[in-house]
Design a protein around this motif. Structure first.
Motif, PDB file in Angstrom:
ATOM      1  N   LEU A  77       0.665  -1.433  -0.045  1.00 19.89           N
ATOM      2  CA  LEU A  77      -0.213  -0.036   0.166  1.00 19.89           C
ATOM      3  C   LEU A  77       0.993   1.423   0.217  1.00 19.89           C
ATOM      4  O   LEU A  77       0.412   2.411   0.687  1.00 19.89           O
ATOM      5  N   ARG A 104      -0.735   4.251  -1.852  1.00 19.78           N
ATOM      6  CA  ARG A 104      -1.957   4.304  -0.886  1.00 19.78           C
ATOM      7  C   ARG A 104      -2.108   5.544   0.526  1.00 19.78           C
ATOM      8  O   ARG A 104      -2.512   6.099   0.827  1.00 19.78           O
ATOM      9  N   ARG A 105      -0.493   5.733   0.545  1.00 17.37           N
ATOM     10  CA  ARG A 105      -0.370   6.595   2.187  1.00 17.37           C
ATOM     11  C   ARG A 105      -0.618   7.558   2.357  1.00 17.37           C
ATOM     12  O   ARG A 105      -1.483   8.083   3.266  1.00 17.37           O
ATOM     13  N   LEU A 142     -10.283   4.453  -0.483  1.00 19.60           N
ATOM     14  CA  LEU A 142      -9.778   3.090  -0.654  1.00 19.60           C
ATOM     15  C   LEU A 142     -11.024   2.076  -1.492  1.00 19.60           C
ATOM     16  O   LEU A 142     -11.546   1.840  -0.928  1.00 19.60           O
ATOM     17  N   SER A 143     -10.668   0.302  -1.577  1.00 16.28           N
ATOM     18  CA  SER A 143     -12.019  -0.279  -2.430  1.00 16.28           C
ATOM     19  C   SER A 143     -11.473  -0.639  -0.471  1.00 16.28           C
ATOM     20  O   SER A 143     -10.610  -0.817   0.012  1.00 16.28           O
ATOM     21  N   GLU A 192      -8.979  -3.126   0.150  1.00 16.57           N
ATOM     22  CA  GLU A 192      -7.566  -2.099   0.135  1.00 16.57           C
ATOM     23  C   GLU A 192      -7.215  -1.663   1.725  1.00 16.57           C
ATOM     24  O   GLU A 192      -6.684  -1.383   2.961  1.00 16.57           O
ATOM     25  N   ARG A 235      -6.132  -4.292   3.939  1.00 13.51           N
ATOM     26  CA  ARG A 235      -5.325  -4.228   4.165  1.00 13.51           C
ATOM     27  C   ARG A 235      -4.750  -3.551   5.182  1.00 13.51           C
ATOM     28  O   ARG A 235      -3.718  -3.426   5.676  1.00 13.51           O
ATOM     29  N   VAL A 236      -5.221  -2.571   4.708  1.00 10.25           N
ATOM     30  CA  VAL A 236      -4.623  -1.485   6.124  1.00 10.25           C
ATOM     31  C   VAL A 236      -4.818  -1.805   7.258  1.00 10.25           C
ATOM     32  O   VAL A 236      -4.206  -1.734   7.943  1.00 10.25           O
ATOM     33  N   ALA A 287      -8.470  -8.909  -5.019  1.00  9.56           N
ATOM     34  CA  ALA A 287      -8.773  -8.465  -3.267  1.00  9.56           C
ATOM     35  C   ALA A 287      -8.445  -9.524  -2.548  1.00  9.56           C
ATOM     36  O   ALA A 287      -7.725  -9.782  -1.792  1.00  9.56           O
ATOM     37  N   GLN A 306      -5.014 -10.910  -1.926  1.00 13.30           N
ATOM     38  CA  GLN A 306      -4.255 -10.487  -1.465  1.00 13.30           C
ATOM     39  C   GLN A 306      -4.417 -10.329  -0.139  1.00 13.30           C
ATOM     40  O   GLN A 306      -3.687 -10.332   0.311  1.00 13.30           O
TER      41      GLN A 306
END
Ligand SMILES: Nc1ncnc2c1ncn2[C@@H]1O[C@H](COP(=O)(O)OP(=O)(O)OP(=O)(O)O)[C@@H](O)[C@H]1O
Ligand SMILES: [Mg+2]
Length: 218
Positions: free
Chosen positions: A127, A130-131, A138-139, A142, A145-146, A172, A175
Motif C-alpha cells: 500500500l 496509497r499512503r 480505498l477499495s 485495500e 489490508r490497511v 482483492a 491479496q
C-alpha cells in the motif's frame, strides 16, 4: 508443558433467551494459528470480542500469560497485546499513513520510529502508493489490508481477525489471503473467525468449531 498463551474457561454467554455459550472453554498456544468456524449467528464475532475485552459475558475466567481475570474485569493492560480487527475496519478521516501512525503514537513511540515502522507496514501490505489517500478512496480489499497492516504494526501477542476475506473476491481476496497467511507463518498467535473455504483449508491453522454452546477443537 508450557502453559497456553491465552485460555478461557467456564464461559456462559447469553443475549436474552439466546444462549451462545454454556460452560465453553478454549486455549491458544503461543505461535499457533487458529480458524474459528461455525454457522452464521453461532457466536464467532461475539467470542472474538469477548477475548479482546470488548464484550462482557454472564460468567467466564480468562488467563493470559501468567495473569488471570474474569469476564467482568478485563485487565486494561491486556488491550495493548490482544488486538481485534473488525470485519469492516474503522479508519478515521485522515490519510492512511496517519491511520497507521495513530496507534504507535498512543504507545509513546517517537516520530522517527513511527515513520519507519509505518513505511515498513505499508510496504508489507502493498500500500506504499496509497499512503496519502483518505480511507474513502480505498477499495474494500485495500481497507482490509490497511487494517491488517495497522494491527501487525502494533505487534500484538494475540491477533484476532474477524472474517478478513468477507465481501472480497478475485484479486482483492487473494491479496488479503496472502497477508493473513504471512501473519500466521510469522511468530504471531493469530485467531481467524471465518467460513472462507480457503482459510479453512490452510494447513497451518488449527480448527475450532462453535456448536451447541461449546467450542470444539478439530
Ligand atoms: N449486542 C447484541 N444483542 C443481542 N443479540 C446479539 C448481540 N450481538 C450478537 N447477538 C446475537 O448473537 C448471535 C451471535 O452473533 P455473532 O455476530 O457473534 O455470530 P457470528 O458467528 O459472528 O455470525 P456471522 O457468521 O453472521 O458473522 C446472533 O444470533 C446475534 O443476533
Ligand atoms: Mg461474525
Amino acid at each position: 508443558m508450557r502453559p497456553p498463551l491465552f485460555a478461557l474457561s467456564a464461559l456462559d454467554k447469553r443475549f436474552g433467551a439466546r444462549v451462545l455459550f454454556e460452560q465453553a472453554a478454549l486455549q491458544f498456544e503461543a505461535g499457533h494459528g487458529y480458524v474459528v468456524t461455525g454457522a452464521n449467528g453461532s457466536g464467532k464475532t461475539t467470542l472474538l470480542r469477548m477475548i479482546a475485552g470488548l464484550e462482557g459475558a454472564q460468567q467466564g475466567t480468562l488467563a493470559f500469560r501468567d495473569a488471570q481475570a474474569t469476564v467482568y474485569e478485563y485487565p486494561e493492560a491486556w488491550r495493548r497485546e490482544i488486538v481485534y480487527v473488525h470485519q469492516q475496519p474503522y479508519l478515521f478521516h485522515s490519510t492512511i499513513e496517519k491511520n497507521l501512525e495513530y496507534g504507535l503514537a498512543r504507545r509513546g513511540i517517537d516520530a522517527d520510529q513511527r515513520r519507519i515502522r509505518v513505511r515498513e507496514a505499508l510496504e508489507w501490505a502493498g500500500l506504499s502508493d496509497r499512503r496519502e489517500l483518505p480511507p474513502h478512496k480505498l477499495s474494500g480489499g485495500e481497507a482490509q489490508r490497511v487494517a491488517l497492516a495497522r494491527a501487525k504494526l502494533l505487534d500484538p501477542a494475540l491477533l484476532l481477525l474477524d472474517e478478513p476475506t468477507a465481501n472480497l473476491d478475485g484479486e482483492a481476496r487473494q491479496q488479503v489471503l496472502e497477508l493473513v497467511t504471512a501473519l500466521c507463518l510469522a511468530d504471531h498467535t493469530v485467531v481467524i473467525a471465518s467460513h472462507d473455504p480457503e482459510i479453512m483449508r490452510l494447513a497451518i491453522l488449527d480448527r475450532m468449531v462453535l456448536a451447541g454452546g461449546r467450542i470444539r477443537m478439530e
